[in-house]
Design a protein around this motif. Structure first.
Motif, PDB file in Angstrom:
ATOM      1  N   THR A   1     -70.416  39.422  15.120  1.00 31.87           N
ATOM      2  CA  THR A   1     -70.059  39.126  17.109  1.00 31.87           C
ATOM      3  C   THR A   1     -71.782  38.380  17.258  1.00 31.87           C
ATOM      4  OG1 THR A   1     -70.559  41.447  17.594  1.00 31.87           O
ATOM      5  CG2 THR A   1     -68.105  40.808  17.078  1.00 31.87           C
ATOM      6  N   VAL A   2     -71.582  37.712  18.276  1.00 27.74           N
ATOM      7  CA  VAL A   2     -72.586  37.093  19.285  1.00 27.74           C
ATOM      8  C   VAL A   2     -73.636  38.281  19.860  1.00 27.74           C
ATOM      9  CG1 VAL A   2     -74.178  36.006  21.130  1.00 27.74           C
ATOM     10  CG2 VAL A   2     -71.632  34.923  19.976  1.00 27.74           C
ATOM     11  N   ASN A   3     -72.750  39.361  20.025  1.00 29.62           N
ATOM     12  CA  ASN A   3     -73.677  40.267  20.895  1.00 29.62           C
ATOM     13  C   ASN A   3     -74.495  40.773  19.165  1.00 29.62           C
ATOM     14  OD1 ASN A   3     -74.716  42.675  22.578  1.00 29.62           O
ATOM     15  ND2 ASN A   3     -72.623  43.811  21.779  1.00 29.62           N
ATOM     16  N   SER A   4     -73.623  41.279  18.172  1.00 30.19           N
ATOM     17  CA  SER A   4     -74.274  42.180  17.651  1.00 30.19           C
ATOM     18  C   SER A   4     -75.047  41.035  16.962  1.00 30.19           C
ATOM     19  CB  SER A   4     -73.839  42.749  15.912  1.00 30.19           C
ATOM     20  OG  SER A   4     -72.533  41.427  15.189  1.00 30.19           O
ATOM     21  N   LEU A   5     -75.412  39.803  17.136  1.00 32.92           N
ATOM     22  CA  LEU A   5     -76.452  39.148  16.362  1.00 32.92           C
ATOM     23  C   LEU A   5     -77.348  39.102  16.545  1.00 32.92           C
ATOM     24  CD1 LEU A   5     -76.897  36.316  14.647  1.00 32.92           C
ATOM     25  CD2 LEU A   5     -75.677  35.212  16.054  1.00 32.92           C
ATOM     26  N   ARG A   6     -77.202  38.808  18.252  1.00 34.67           N
ATOM     27  CA  ARG A   6     -78.791  39.114  19.265  1.00 34.67           C
ATOM     28  C   ARG A   6     -79.232  39.736  19.390  1.00 34.67           C
ATOM     29  NH1 ARG A   6     -75.405  34.735  24.117  1.00 34.67           N
ATOM     30  NH2 ARG A   6     -75.811  33.010  22.306  1.00 34.67           N
ATOM     31  N   LYS A   7     -78.368  41.047  18.650  1.00 33.72           N
ATOM     32  CA  LYS A   7     -79.774  42.473  18.846  1.00 33.72           C
ATOM     33  C   LYS A   7     -80.549  42.598  17.917  1.00 33.72           C
ATOM     34  CE  LYS A   7     -75.986  46.191  20.602  1.00 33.72           C
ATOM     35  NZ  LYS A   7     -74.930  46.980  19.653  1.00 33.72           N
ATOM     36  N   ASN A   8     -80.898  41.737  17.302  1.00 32.99           N
ATOM     37  CA  ASN A   8     -81.391  41.980  15.691  1.00 32.99           C
ATOM     38  C   ASN A   8     -82.302  40.580  16.022  1.00 32.99           C
ATOM     39  OD1 ASN A   8     -80.029  43.728  13.539  1.00 32.99           O
ATOM     40  ND2 ASN A   8     -78.497  43.142  13.936  1.00 32.99           N
ATOM     41  N   ILE A   9     -82.261  39.896  17.202  1.00 29.90           N
ATOM     42  CA  ILE A   9     -83.563  38.672  17.041  1.00 29.90           C
ATOM     43  C   ILE A   9     -84.022  38.740  18.292  1.00 29.90           C
ATOM     44  CG2 ILE A   9     -83.300  35.937  17.683  1.00 29.90           C
ATOM     45  CD1 ILE A   9     -80.691  35.957  15.900  1.00 29.90           C
ATOM     46  N   SER A  10     -85.180  38.523  18.191  1.00 27.60           N
ATOM     47  CA  SER A  10     -86.382  38.438  19.475  1.00 27.60           C
ATOM     48  C   SER A  10     -86.391  36.861  19.780  1.00 27.60           C
ATOM     49  CB  SER A  10     -87.129  39.156  19.934  1.00 27.60           C
ATOM     50  OG  SER A  10     -86.893  40.373  19.578  1.00 27.60           O
ATOM     51  N   LEU A  11     -86.547  36.070  20.954  1.00 24.53           N
ATOM     52  CA  LEU A  11     -86.804  34.763  21.103  1.00 24.53           C
ATOM     53  C   LEU A  11     -88.198  34.431  22.404  1.00 24.53           C
ATOM     54  CD1 LEU A  11     -86.227  31.981  21.307  1.00 24.53           C
ATOM     55  CD2 LEU A  11     -84.969  32.041  22.777  1.00 24.53           C
TER      56      LEU A  11
ATOM     57  N   SER B   1     -93.511  38.321  28.060  1.00 26.86           N
ATOM     58  CA  SER B   1     -92.562  37.837  27.170  1.00 26.86           C
ATOM     59  C   SER B   1     -92.521  38.764  25.212  1.00 26.86           C
ATOM     60  CB  SER B   1     -92.414  36.699  27.123  1.00 26.86           C
ATOM     61  OG  SER B   1     -91.040  35.821  25.905  1.00 26.86           O
ATOM     62  N   ILE B   2     -93.393  38.821  25.568  1.00 30.45           N
ATOM     63  CA  ILE B   2     -94.191  39.472  23.974  1.00 30.45           C
ATOM     64  C   ILE B   2     -93.723  40.431  24.046  1.00 30.45           C
ATOM     65  CG2 ILE B   2     -96.315  39.671  22.485  1.00 30.45           C
ATOM     66  CD1 ILE B   2     -96.690  37.128  23.435  1.00 30.45           C
ATOM     67  N   ALA B   3     -94.221  41.902  25.132  1.00 26.80           N
ATOM     68  CA  ALA B   3     -94.187  43.091  25.347  1.00 26.80           C
ATOM     69  C   ALA B   3     -92.176  43.129  25.223  1.00 26.80           C
ATOM     70  CB  ALA B   3     -94.354  43.305  26.335  1.00 26.80           C
ATOM     71  N   ARG B   4     -91.826  42.442  25.915  1.00 29.94           N
ATOM     72  CA  ARG B   4     -90.037  42.845  25.346  1.00 29.94           C
ATOM     73  C   ARG B   4     -89.648  42.537  23.834  1.00 29.94           C
ATOM     74  NH1 ARG B   4     -86.832  38.186  29.564  1.00 29.94           N
ATOM     75  NH2 ARG B   4     -87.000  39.672  31.271  1.00 29.94           N
ATOM     76  N   ALA B   5     -89.744  41.021  23.161  1.00 27.70           N
ATOM     77  CA  ALA B   5     -89.783  41.488  22.000  1.00 27.70           C
ATOM     78  C   ALA B   5     -90.224  42.209  21.572  1.00 27.70           C
ATOM     79  CB  ALA B   5     -90.693  40.132  21.213  1.00 27.70           C
ATOM     80  N   MET B   6     -91.759  42.976  21.128  1.00 25.00           N
ATOM     81  CA  MET B   6     -91.773  44.393  20.828  1.00 25.00           C
ATOM     82  C   MET B   6     -90.849  45.311  20.614  1.00 25.00           C
ATOM     83  SD  MET B   6     -96.131  43.906  21.377  1.00 25.00           S
ATOM     84  CE  MET B   6     -97.082  42.664  19.924  1.00 25.00           C
ATOM     85  N   LEU B   7     -90.810  45.672  21.979  1.00 26.74           N
ATOM     86  CA  LEU B   7     -89.645  47.075  22.503  1.00 26.74           C
ATOM     87  C   LEU B   7     -88.896  46.966  21.843  1.00 26.74           C
ATOM     88  CD1 LEU B   7     -90.186  49.362  24.389  1.00 26.74           C
ATOM     89  CD2 LEU B   7     -89.275  48.380  26.487  1.00 26.74           C
ATOM     90  N   LYS B   8     -87.987  45.210  21.665  1.00 29.35           N
ATOM     91  CA  LYS B   8     -86.539  44.735  21.259  1.00 29.35           C
ATOM     92  C   LYS B   8     -86.944  45.797  19.821  1.00 29.35           C
ATOM     93  CE  LYS B   8     -83.040  42.276  20.829  1.00 29.35           C
ATOM     94  NZ  LYS B   8     -82.820  40.413  21.761  1.00 29.35           N
ATOM     95  N   ARG B   9     -87.701  45.444  19.169  1.00 26.02           N
ATOM     96  CA  ARG B   9     -88.065  45.942  17.552  1.00 26.02           C
ATOM     97  C   ARG B   9     -87.274  45.041  17.113  1.00 26.02           C
ATOM     98  NH1 ARG B   9     -89.194  51.494  19.615  1.00 26.02           N
ATOM     99  NH2 ARG B   9     -90.957  51.395  19.774  1.00 26.02           N
TER     100      ARG B   9
ATOM    101  N   ILE C   1     -99.282  40.249  15.735  1.00 32.82           N
ATOM    102  CA  ILE C   1     -99.281  42.028  15.595  1.00 32.82           C
ATOM    103  C   ILE C   1     -97.399  42.285  15.785  1.00 32.82           C
ATOM    104  CG2 ILE C   1     -98.627  44.129  16.721  1.00 32.82           C
ATOM    105  CD1 ILE C   1    -101.510  43.773  18.437  1.00 32.82           C
ATOM    106  N   LEU C   2     -96.763  41.559  16.856  1.00 31.81           N
ATOM    107  CA  LEU C   2     -95.322  41.156  17.097  1.00 31.81           C
ATOM    108  C   LEU C   2     -94.405  40.591  15.135  1.00 31.81           C
ATOM    109  CD1 LEU C   2     -92.901  40.303  18.661  1.00 31.81           C
ATOM    110  CD2 LEU C   2     -93.213  38.845  19.335  1.00 31.81           C
ATOM    111  N   THR C   3     -95.235  39.600  15.122  1.00 36.23           N
ATOM    112  CA  THR C   3     -94.243  39.203  13.708  1.00 36.23           C
ATOM    113  C   THR C   3     -94.545  39.475  12.803  1.00 36.23           C
ATOM    114  OG1 THR C   3     -96.601  37.324  13.635  1.00 36.23           O
ATOM    115  CG2 THR C   3     -94.421  36.204  14.507  1.00 36.23           C
ATOM    116  N   GLU C   4     -95.361  40.684  12.282  1.00 33.80           N
ATOM    117  CA  GLU C   4     -96.000  41.706  11.162  1.00 33.80           C
ATOM    118  C   GLU C   4     -94.701  42.159   9.787  1.00 33.80           C
ATOM    119  OE1 GLU C   4     -99.210  44.726   9.388  1.00 33.80           O
ATOM    120  OE2 GLU C   4     -99.031  43.393  11.685  1.00 33.80           O
ATOM    121  N   ASP C   5     -94.626  41.148   9.531  1.00 27.10           N
ATOM    122  CA  ASP C   5     -93.826  42.098   8.176  1.00 27.10           C
ATOM    123  C   ASP C   5     -92.253  41.611   8.931  1.00 27.10           C
ATOM    124  OD1 ASP C   5     -94.956  43.133   5.992  1.00 27.10           O
ATOM    125  OD2 ASP C   5     -95.429  44.806   7.041  1.00 27.10           O
ATOM    126  N   LYS C   6     -92.239  40.956   9.649  1.00 24.93           N
ATOM    127  CA  LYS C   6     -91.065  40.197  10.515  1.00 24.93           C
ATOM    128  C   LYS C   6     -90.053  38.423   9.610  1.00 24.93           C
ATOM    129  CE  LYS C   6     -90.684  43.166  13.334  1.00 24.93           C
ATOM    130  NZ  LYS C   6     -89.686  44.178  13.027  1.00 24.93           N
TER     131      LYS C   6
END
Length: 240
Positions: A69-79, A147-155, A182-187
């Motif tokens: 589903t689009v929902n489960s896909l987007r849960k695992n992605i940060s933009l 925006s970066i803080a959001r992405a960090m919180l989403k993990r 910091i955000l992209t380490e091991d991602k």
């Protein structure tokens, strides 16, 4: 993995992507480089399914995006991009939009790691400050740090990064670069590279030209094998 992906926008005759094949390794940084209009942003937009492809397939861990589903896909992605959607609400709510169950401590930790804490603590109501429609009360660099803080919180495991920081002053830009590191380490990170250092630090680079992949490899390999890349790189050096 992009497998023979063909895509064109509605009401357009021309194919924007014409048989794209990409293999993006997990937990590494892959850069897309090329001239404006080459198709880089379109490639990125297809991963969270902002658009659906016309032919071919896109897979994550050998499973087609189109089987989830689009929902489960987007849960695992940060933009993280230039076009940041912010709400006429508090800074706290704008950050926690990425994870509505986040505690105040988690929100503050994300703000600290993204260097957003610096400007938040100078505001009269700190995290309870209203930022106005689309963050009108914040500068470009401040919006990007939210925006970066959001992405960090989403993990999330996959980070999509359009790191156009051309409008920022050098001090703000260096903070944003530190936060992105910091955000992209091991991602698994896919970045549309506008900056020289990003290109040089990427594990893999794809050169996109007129909707096709015209080169792939690391920086050194591409300097030897791709004329398009060499020209792009030399322009970047002149800019720097």
């Amino acid at each position: 993995k992009f497998e023979d992906v063909i895509f064109k926008y509605l009401n357009q005759d021309r194919e924007i992507l014409n048989g794209i094949n990409l293999e993006i390794p997990g937990k590494k940084m892959t850069a897309l480089v090329g001239q404006s209009g080459a198709g880089k942003s379109t490639i990125m937009s297809l991963i969270p399914r902002f658009y659906n492809i016309d032919k071919g397939d896109i897979k994550i861990d050998n499973q087609s995006l189109y089987n989830s589903t689009v929902n489960s896909l987007r849960k695992n992605i940060s933009l993280v991009s230039q076009d940041i959607t912010l709400f006429d609400d508090t800074i706290r709510n704008n950050i926690s939009y990425a994870n509505l169950d986040a505690t105040q401590n988690e929100i503050e930790e994300a703000a600290k790691l993204s260097f957003a804490e610096e400007f938040i603590n100078k505001l009269p109501r700190k995290y309870d400050t209203l930022i106005g429609e689309n963050g009108v009360r914040l500068s470009g660099g401040e919006k990007q740090r939210i925006s970066i803080a959001r992405a960090m919180l989403k993990r999330s495991d996959i980070i999509l990064l359009d790191e156009a920081t051309s409008s920022l002053d050098s001090e703000t830009e260096s903070k944003i670069q530190a936060a992105l590191k910091i955000l992209t380490e091991d991602k698994t990170t896919i970045v549309i590279a506008h900056r020289l250092s990003t290109i040089l630090n990427s594990d893999k680079i794809y050169v996109i030209d007129m909707g096709k992949v015209v080169g792939e490899g690391n920086h050194k390999e591409l300097l030897d094998s791709s004329e398009v890349y060499k020209n792009f790189y030399e322009k970047q050096i002149k800019k720097a």
